[in-house]
Design an enzyme around this catalytic site. Structure first.
Site, PDB file in Angstrom:
ATOM      1  N   THR A 177      -0.692   1.610   1.792  1.00  0.00           N
ATOM      2  CA  THR A 177      -0.110   0.864   2.910  1.00  0.00           C
ATOM      3  C   THR A 177      -1.168   0.390   3.891  1.00  0.00           C
ATOM      4  O   THR A 177      -1.050  -0.684   4.477  1.00  0.00           O
ATOM      5  CB  THR A 177       0.909   1.760   3.652  1.00  0.00           C
ATOM      6  OG1 THR A 177       1.902   2.135   2.721  1.00  0.00           O
ATOM      7  CG2 THR A 177       1.567   1.043   4.804  1.00  0.00           C
ATOM      8  N   THR A 222      -0.994   7.126   1.362  1.00  0.00           N
ATOM      9  CA  THR A 222      -0.772   8.468   1.898  1.00  0.00           C
ATOM     10  C   THR A 222      -0.158   9.431   0.871  1.00  0.00           C
ATOM     11  O   THR A 222      -0.331  10.641   0.983  1.00  0.00           O
ATOM     12  CB  THR A 222       0.147   8.422   3.130  1.00  0.00           C
ATOM     13  OG1 THR A 222       1.363   7.754   2.780  1.00  0.00           O
ATOM     14  CG2 THR A 222      -0.532   7.703   4.275  1.00  0.00           C
ATOM     15  N   ASP A 223       0.545   8.907  -0.134  1.00  0.00           N
ATOM     16  CA  ASP A 223       1.299   9.800  -1.019  1.00  0.00           C
ATOM     17  C   ASP A 223       0.423  10.848  -1.710  1.00  0.00           C
ATOM     18  O   ASP A 223       0.803  12.003  -1.819  1.00  0.00           O
ATOM     19  CB  ASP A 223       2.052   8.984  -2.091  1.00  0.00           C
ATOM     20  CG  ASP A 223       3.226   8.221  -1.502  1.00  0.00           C
ATOM     21  OD1 ASP A 223       3.572   8.470  -0.321  1.00  0.00           O
ATOM     22  OD2 ASP A 223       3.802   7.380  -2.211  1.00  0.00           O
ATOM     23  N   LYS A 236       1.000  16.045   2.922  1.00  0.00           N
ATOM     24  CA  LYS A 236       1.944  15.113   3.554  1.00  0.00           C
ATOM     25  C   LYS A 236       3.283  15.839   3.598  1.00  0.00           C
ATOM     26  O   LYS A 236       3.870  16.134   2.558  1.00  0.00           O
ATOM     27  CB  LYS A 236       2.038  13.833   2.710  1.00  0.00           C
ATOM     28  CG  LYS A 236       2.937  12.782   3.310  1.00  0.00           C
ATOM     29  CD  LYS A 236       2.939  11.495   2.483  1.00  0.00           C
ATOM     30  CE  LYS A 236       3.840  10.453   3.105  1.00  0.00           C
ATOM     31  NZ  LYS A 236       3.863   9.186   2.356  1.00  0.00           N
TER      32      LYS A 236
HETATM   33  N1  ASP Z   1       3.101   4.718  -1.765  1.00  0.00           N
HETATM   34  C1  ASP Z   1       2.066   4.410  -0.818  1.00  0.00           C
HETATM   35  C2  ASP Z   1       0.783   5.012  -1.318  1.00  0.00           C
HETATM   36  O1  ASP Z   1       0.617   6.182  -1.303  1.00  0.00           O
HETATM   37  C3  ASP Z   1       2.409   4.893   0.526  1.00  0.00           C
HETATM   38  C4  ASP Z   1       1.309   4.765   1.554  1.00  0.00           C
HETATM   39  O2  ASP Z   1       0.321   4.129   1.376  1.00  0.00           O
HETATM   40  O3  ASP Z   1       1.445   5.335   2.610  1.00  0.00           O
HETATM   41  O4  ASP Z   1      -0.076   4.285  -1.742  1.00  0.00           O
END
Ligand code: ASP
Length: 444
Positions: free
Chosen positions: A105, A181-182, A260
């Site tokens: 993201t 973040t995942d 997370k």
């Molecule tokens: N699904 C995304 C990822 O982990 C979510 C994010 O970037 O926060 O790449």
């Protein structure tokens, strides 16, 4: 994006006949009126009878197929273009830093024509939307991957470790990795093991909202990450994200002790079984842990970048079949991290199967699905049976960190050394003792 994401059946046929794809502006005539707007993709599981339009006033509407008389193409979609202005560096005396972008993201923007988020920002785009970075350092940028972090694999960890080793060996004084973040916690753990004696702190950073949304945390996270990498007194691998929902305080977590813990909050990341390593607030770094490695000369910097994919992380559930373990072993898996119940327990029917696997040379370790606290296999007889079967408890190590560590051990070292390395505290993956202040629990 596919041409007609989420459309099927009669509606898809009608759209195709009229040469329409998602993102195009179309005119739809229905039984009682006419609409002009952008055709937007639909969720895969949404009802098949509707078409969704973003109207010129910004609202989205659904139009039922049996009300449609005709569809006509008004304008073909041309993807929005974005021209970054080259960053201006304030002074030639600033330190040299690099942002290595992997996707997620933080490197995405909203496509306002379709309403979806796409991984479209390059690392240098990020630089031009966050001009403050140019006041902190002379920043280079590289897009290493452009993927959501759910698509990261062990081979990405290897490539990233090598890349960071290369930048730091060339003398870069700040290194920031932007990441989805995942699975950022997994990658942070992987780098913590792969890069030994890092001279400077490597900071992984993500965002929960893309950088062109007003509520985005992308720029505050990125600026704080860059300051931290250049100024912090410690070395090692860390994750920096919001420490609270507002922008003032950023938490800097050990790369091996972070998870997370919320799907959407900006302060989703929490240190588990430890305090955060430090906070970043008002331009200052406040160190909270006293066992952090100091900055050090690059002479002892080493890399162990390999990861064996034949390792599984298995969450035990009531009445889980032991066959899952034998099945994976037959397919060549060399090690398992079990997430057991409570202090580290599983259904007793599994114990003899695990014993046999250990005899056959499989590495089996126990962690807890409680997350907080330590596993202890000496309290109940079921735990003692597991110990006797050869299952090794991993104290307060996070299950995902244990998974990464085992994959790393098997990727880089001979089997005879694996148990000793798994038990050694290499990158603060074990806390010396678990101090659980209730305030550190997420949400309390
Ligand atoms: N699904 C995304 C990822 O982990 C979510 C994010 O970037 O926060 O790449």
């Amino acid at each position: 994006m596919e041409k007609l994401d989420g459309y099927s059946g009669d509606i898809k046929r009608l759209l195709e006949e009229n040469n329409v794809r998602a993102g195009d502006v179309i005119r739809v005539v229905t039984l009682d009126r006419e609409y002009v707007g952008t055709l937007i993709p639909r969720y895969e599981y949404a009802s098949q009878d509707f078409l969704t339009l973003k109207l010129l006033n910004g609202y989205n509407i659904g139009i039922k197929f049996d009300r449609i008389l005709s569809i006509a193409l008004v304008e073909k979609h041309s993807p929005p273009s974005f021209k970054p202005t080259p960053p201006k560096f304030r002074s030639e005396n600033l330190p040299h830093a690099v942002i290595v972008s992997t996707g997620g993201t933080i490197a995405s923007r909203v496509d306002y024509r379709t309403g979806g988020v796409r991984p479209a920002l390059t690392a240098s785009d990020l630089l031009s939307v966050v001009p403050e970075l140019a006041e902190i350092a002379k920043v280079d940028a590289e897009v290493l991957f452009s993927i959501y972090s759910e698509n990261m694999t062990q081979s990405h960890w290897t490539t990233l470790s090598k890349k960071l080793h290369d930048y730091i060996s060339r003398g870069y004084e700040g290194v920031v990795v932007t990441h989805g973040t995942d699975t950022m916690g997994y990658t942070a753990a992987a780098l913590s093991f792969a890069l030994k004696n890092t001279p400077i702190p490597i900071i992984l950073v993500g965002s929960q909202r893309s950088s062109d949304r007003p509520s985005s945390d992308a720029s505050s996270n990125l600026i704080s990450a860059m300051h931290t990498s250049i100024k912090a007194p410690f070395s090692g691998v860390y994750v920096l994200m919001h420490g609270w929902v507002s922008d003032e305080r950023m938490a800097i977590h050990l790369g091996t002790k972070v998870r997370k813990l919320h799907t959407s909050r900006r302060d989703a990341f929490k240190s588990v079984n430890t305090k955060p390593a430090a906070f970043y607030e008002n331009g200052e770094i406040h160190v909270l842990l006293d066992n952090l490695p100091k900055r050090r000369p690059p002479s002892s910097f080493e890399i162990f970048p390999n990861f064996d994919e034949r390792v599984a992380l298995i969450k035990f559930y009531p009445n889980m079949s032991p066959e899952i373990f034998t099945y994976l072993h037959e397919r060549g898996y060399r090690g398992f991290i079990i997430e057991g119940f409570g202090l580290g327990h599983v259904n007793s029917t599994l114990t003899p199967v695990l014993k046999k696997l250990v005899k056959d040379g499989v590495f089996i370790f126990m962690t807890s699905q409680c997350i907080f606290g330590r596993v202890r296999l000496t309290v109940y007889d079921t735990g003692r049976d597991l110990l006797e079967a050869g299952v090794i408890p991993l104290e307060d190590m996070l299950p995902e960190t244990a998974f990464v560590k085992l994959s790393w051990c098997l990727g880089n070292f001979e089997e005879a050394k694996v148990l000793d390395i798994m038990k050694a505290n290499i990158a603060n993956e074990y806390s010396p003792r678990t101090v659980l202040d209730e305030g550190e629990w997420f949400g309390s």
